[in-house]
Design an enzyme around this catalytic site. Structure first.
Site, PDB file in Angstrom:
ATOM      1  N   LYS A  42       0.915  -1.207  -0.042  1.00  0.00           N
ATOM      2  CA  LYS A  42       0.145  -0.042   0.184  1.00  0.00           C
ATOM      3  C   LYS A  42       0.907   1.138  -0.048  1.00  0.00           C
ATOM      4  O   LYS A  42       0.116   2.377  -0.232  1.00  0.00           O
ATOM      5  CB  LYS A  42      -0.678  -0.044   1.230  1.00  0.00           C
ATOM      6  CG  LYS A  42      -1.680  -1.211   1.497  1.00  0.00           C
ATOM      7  CD  LYS A  42      -2.202  -1.201   2.815  1.00  0.00           C
ATOM      8  CE  LYS A  42      -2.899  -2.431   3.002  1.00  0.00           C
ATOM      9  NZ  LYS A  42      -3.494  -2.516   4.568  1.00  0.00           N
ATOM     10  N   GLY A  43       2.120   1.007   0.197  1.00  0.00           N
ATOM     11  CA  GLY A  43       3.027   2.252   0.388  1.00  0.00           C
ATOM     12  C   GLY A  43       3.080   3.241  -0.449  1.00  0.00           C
ATOM     13  O   GLY A  43       3.335   4.627  -0.251  1.00  0.00           O
ATOM     14  N   GLU A  98       7.557   2.666  -6.079  1.00  0.00           N
ATOM     15  CA  GLU A  98       7.747   2.189  -4.705  1.00  0.00           C
ATOM     16  C   GLU A  98       7.963   3.243  -3.763  1.00  0.00           C
ATOM     17  O   GLU A  98       8.150   4.317  -4.274  1.00  0.00           O
ATOM     18  CB  GLU A  98       8.937   1.199  -4.756  1.00  0.00           C
ATOM     19  CG  GLU A  98       9.402   0.657  -3.302  1.00  0.00           C
ATOM     20  CD  GLU A  98       8.333  -0.041  -2.647  1.00  0.00           C
ATOM     21  OE1 GLU A  98       7.112   0.145  -2.499  1.00  0.00           O
ATOM     22  OE2 GLU A  98       8.795  -1.297  -2.358  1.00  0.00           O
ATOM     23  N   ASP A  99       7.540   3.222  -2.493  1.00  0.00           N
ATOM     24  CA  ASP A  99       7.633   4.215  -1.496  1.00  0.00           C
ATOM     25  C   ASP A  99       8.879   4.380  -0.998  1.00  0.00           C
ATOM     26  O   ASP A  99       9.471   5.548  -0.850  1.00  0.00           O
ATOM     27  CB  ASP A  99       6.866   3.926  -0.249  1.00  0.00           C
ATOM     28  CG  ASP A  99       6.874   2.456   0.382  1.00  0.00           C
ATOM     29  OD1 ASP A  99       7.775   1.642  -0.335  1.00  0.00           O
ATOM     30  OD2 ASP A  99       6.159   2.552   1.358  1.00  0.00           O
ATOM     31  N   ASP A 102      14.754  -0.330   0.903  1.00  0.00           N
ATOM     32  CA  ASP A 102      15.427  -0.687   2.367  1.00  0.00           C
ATOM     33  C   ASP A 102      16.430  -1.487   1.981  1.00  0.00           C
ATOM     34  O   ASP A 102      17.723  -1.420   1.504  1.00  0.00           O
ATOM     35  CB  ASP A 102      14.522  -0.627   3.271  1.00  0.00           C
ATOM     36  CG  ASP A 102      15.180  -1.011   4.511  1.00  0.00           C
ATOM     37  OD1 ASP A 102      16.096   0.019   5.064  1.00  0.00           O
ATOM     38  OD2 ASP A 102      14.373  -1.778   5.390  1.00  0.00           O
ATOM     39  N   LYS A 130      17.218   4.169   1.081  1.00  0.00           N
ATOM     40  CA  LYS A 130      17.981   4.039   2.259  1.00  0.00           C
ATOM     41  C   LYS A 130      19.182   3.267   1.620  1.00  0.00           C
ATOM     42  O   LYS A 130      19.239   1.891   2.283  1.00  0.00           O
ATOM     43  CB  LYS A 130      17.335   3.393   3.451  1.00  0.00           C
ATOM     44  CG  LYS A 130      16.444   4.200   4.248  1.00  0.00           C
ATOM     45  CD  LYS A 130      16.113   3.526   5.407  1.00  0.00           C
ATOM     46  CE  LYS A 130      14.599   3.516   5.827  1.00  0.00           C
ATOM     47  NZ  LYS A 130      14.205   2.660   7.125  1.00  0.00           N
ATOM     48  N   PHE A 151      13.788   5.165  10.860  1.00  0.00           N
ATOM     49  CA  PHE A 151      12.271   4.669  10.343  1.00  0.00           C
ATOM     50  C   PHE A 151      11.506   5.894   9.983  1.00  0.00           C
ATOM     51  O   PHE A 151      11.106   6.501  10.934  1.00  0.00           O
ATOM     52  CB  PHE A 151      11.903   3.626  11.205  1.00  0.00           C
ATOM     53  CG  PHE A 151      10.802   2.731  10.638  1.00  0.00           C
ATOM     54  CD1 PHE A 151      11.087   1.662   9.856  1.00  0.00           C
ATOM     55  CD2 PHE A 151       9.518   3.209  10.666  1.00  0.00           C
ATOM     56  CE1 PHE A 151      10.425   0.703   9.128  1.00  0.00           C
ATOM     57  CE2 PHE A 151       8.502   2.323  10.090  1.00  0.00           C
ATOM     58  CZ  PHE A 151       8.800   1.272   9.361  1.00  0.00           C
ATOM     59  N   ASP A 158       4.196   3.522   6.328  1.00  0.00           N
ATOM     60  CA  ASP A 158       3.670   3.136   7.622  1.00  0.00           C
ATOM     61  C   ASP A 158       4.349   2.557   8.749  1.00  0.00           C
ATOM     62  O   ASP A 158       5.492   2.063   8.258  1.00  0.00           O
ATOM     63  CB  ASP A 158       2.277   2.140   7.255  1.00  0.00           C
ATOM     64  CG  ASP A 158       2.875   0.362   7.287  1.00  0.00           C
ATOM     65  OD1 ASP A 158       3.961   0.454   6.055  1.00  0.00           O
ATOM     66  OD2 ASP A 158       2.492  -0.437   8.028  1.00  0.00           O
TER      67      ASP A 158
HETATM   68  P1  IMP Z   1      12.853  -3.941   1.436  1.00  0.00           P
HETATM   69  O1  IMP Z   1      12.324  -5.152   0.756  1.00  0.00           O
HETATM   70  O2  IMP Z   1      13.754  -4.212   2.743  1.00  0.00           O
HETATM   71  O3  IMP Z   1      13.830  -2.976   0.569  1.00  0.00           O
HETATM   72  O4  IMP Z   1      11.835  -2.816   2.181  1.00  0.00           O
HETATM   73  C1  IMP Z   1      10.912  -2.397   1.528  1.00  0.00           C
HETATM   74  C2  IMP Z   1       9.749  -2.115   1.903  1.00  0.00           C
HETATM   75  O5  IMP Z   1       9.933  -2.150   3.431  1.00  0.00           O
HETATM   76  C3  IMP Z   1       9.067  -0.854   1.504  1.00  0.00           C
HETATM   77  O6  IMP Z   1       8.322  -0.743   0.329  1.00  0.00           O
HETATM   78  C4  IMP Z   1       8.401  -0.353   2.693  1.00  0.00           C
HETATM   79  O7  IMP Z   1       7.142  -0.899   2.835  1.00  0.00           O
HETATM   80  C5  IMP Z   1       9.134  -0.992   4.007  1.00  0.00           C
HETATM   81  N1  IMP Z   1       9.892  -0.027   4.632  1.00  0.00           N
HETATM   82  C6  IMP Z   1      11.370   0.012   4.536  1.00  0.00           C
HETATM   83  N2  IMP Z   1      11.640   1.167   5.114  1.00  0.00           N
HETATM   84  C7  IMP Z   1      10.506   1.712   5.778  1.00  0.00           C
HETATM   85  C8  IMP Z   1      10.688   2.786   6.642  1.00  0.00           C
HETATM   86  O8  IMP Z   1      11.638   3.461   6.906  1.00  0.00           O
HETATM   87  N3  IMP Z   1       9.409   3.315   7.062  1.00  0.00           N
HETATM   88  C9  IMP Z   1       8.336   2.570   6.286  1.00  0.00           C
HETATM   89  N4  IMP Z   1       8.325   1.699   5.473  1.00  0.00           N
HETATM   90  C10 IMP Z   1       9.483   0.949   5.377  1.00  0.00           C
HETATM   91 MG    MG Z   2       6.208  -1.137   0.549  1.00  0.00          MG
END
Ligand code: IMP
Ligand code: MG
Length: 179
Positions: A42-43, A98-99, A102, A130, A151, A158
């Protein structure tokens, strides 16, 4: 300001500038190219809603739900597709919205998945990045803002499904998720 927000990281005005600038780059790059804008729910909702209104081209939109997070602040590393695309992606140019990137787990998995299904081209626009937190190599094609290892919530992002409605992006107080 919301009582659980430590500080504002990206203000409403700054978000508008970032989104406009990304929209202009995408408009230029996709000027002569058909594509599907694919939001990761949903981000991406707030970002995608603003982004698409600023791109003066003809394109279709679709959504996927992929999750690697529980209710904590760390990626589990295992990505699951909870909702697949409505459109056939074979031979299509896909622009994923994408939001935040990470660990890179989610997008690494989703991009590979779409390529396996025969997409012609897969690119990614992310509002936040990040890069210091990567666990798997992944580089988005368009980045709104590189952010420190905090965060963040708001504007679609969210913590435990809360704060998506904030009109700005803020750093969440550690006391909310640490105890
Ligand atoms: P990844 O798979 O670790 O790259 O994570 C991506 C997903 O983790 C993003 O689409 C977000 O939904 C969530 N996410 C990562 N960091 C944050 C943050 O700082 N705040 C909120 N959601 C996050
Ligand atoms: Mg996400």
């Amino acid at each position: 300001m919301n009582k659980n927000i430590e500080s504002v990281l990206i203000s409403e005005q700054k978000l508008e500038k970032i989104v406009n600038s990304l929209a202009k780059q995408i408009e230029k790059d996709y000027n002569d190219k058909e594509f599907i804008m694919l939001g990761l729910l949903k981000g991406s909702i707030a970002f995608m809603a603003d982004l698409m209104k600023n791109i003066d081209l003809d394109f279709r939109i679709d959504f996927m739900v992929a999750s690697s997070y529980g209710s904590g602040t760390e990626s589990s590393g295992k990505v699951k597709i909870k909702k697949d695309t409505e459109f056939e992606v074979k031979d299509k140019n896909i622009l994923i919205v994408e939001d935040i990137v990470d660990s890179g787990n989610t997008l690494n998995f989703v991009c590979n998945y779409l390529m396996t299904r025969g997409a012609a081209d897969v690119k990614v626009v992310t509002l936040c990045d990040k890069p210091t937190r990567r666990k798997v190599p992944f580089e988005p094609d368009y980045v709104g803002q590189v952010i420190p290892d905090e965060f963040i919530v708001g504007y679609g992002l969210d913590y435990d499904e809360l704060y998506r409605n904030l009109p700005y992006i803020g750093v969440l107080k550690r006391s909310v998720y640490e105890n």
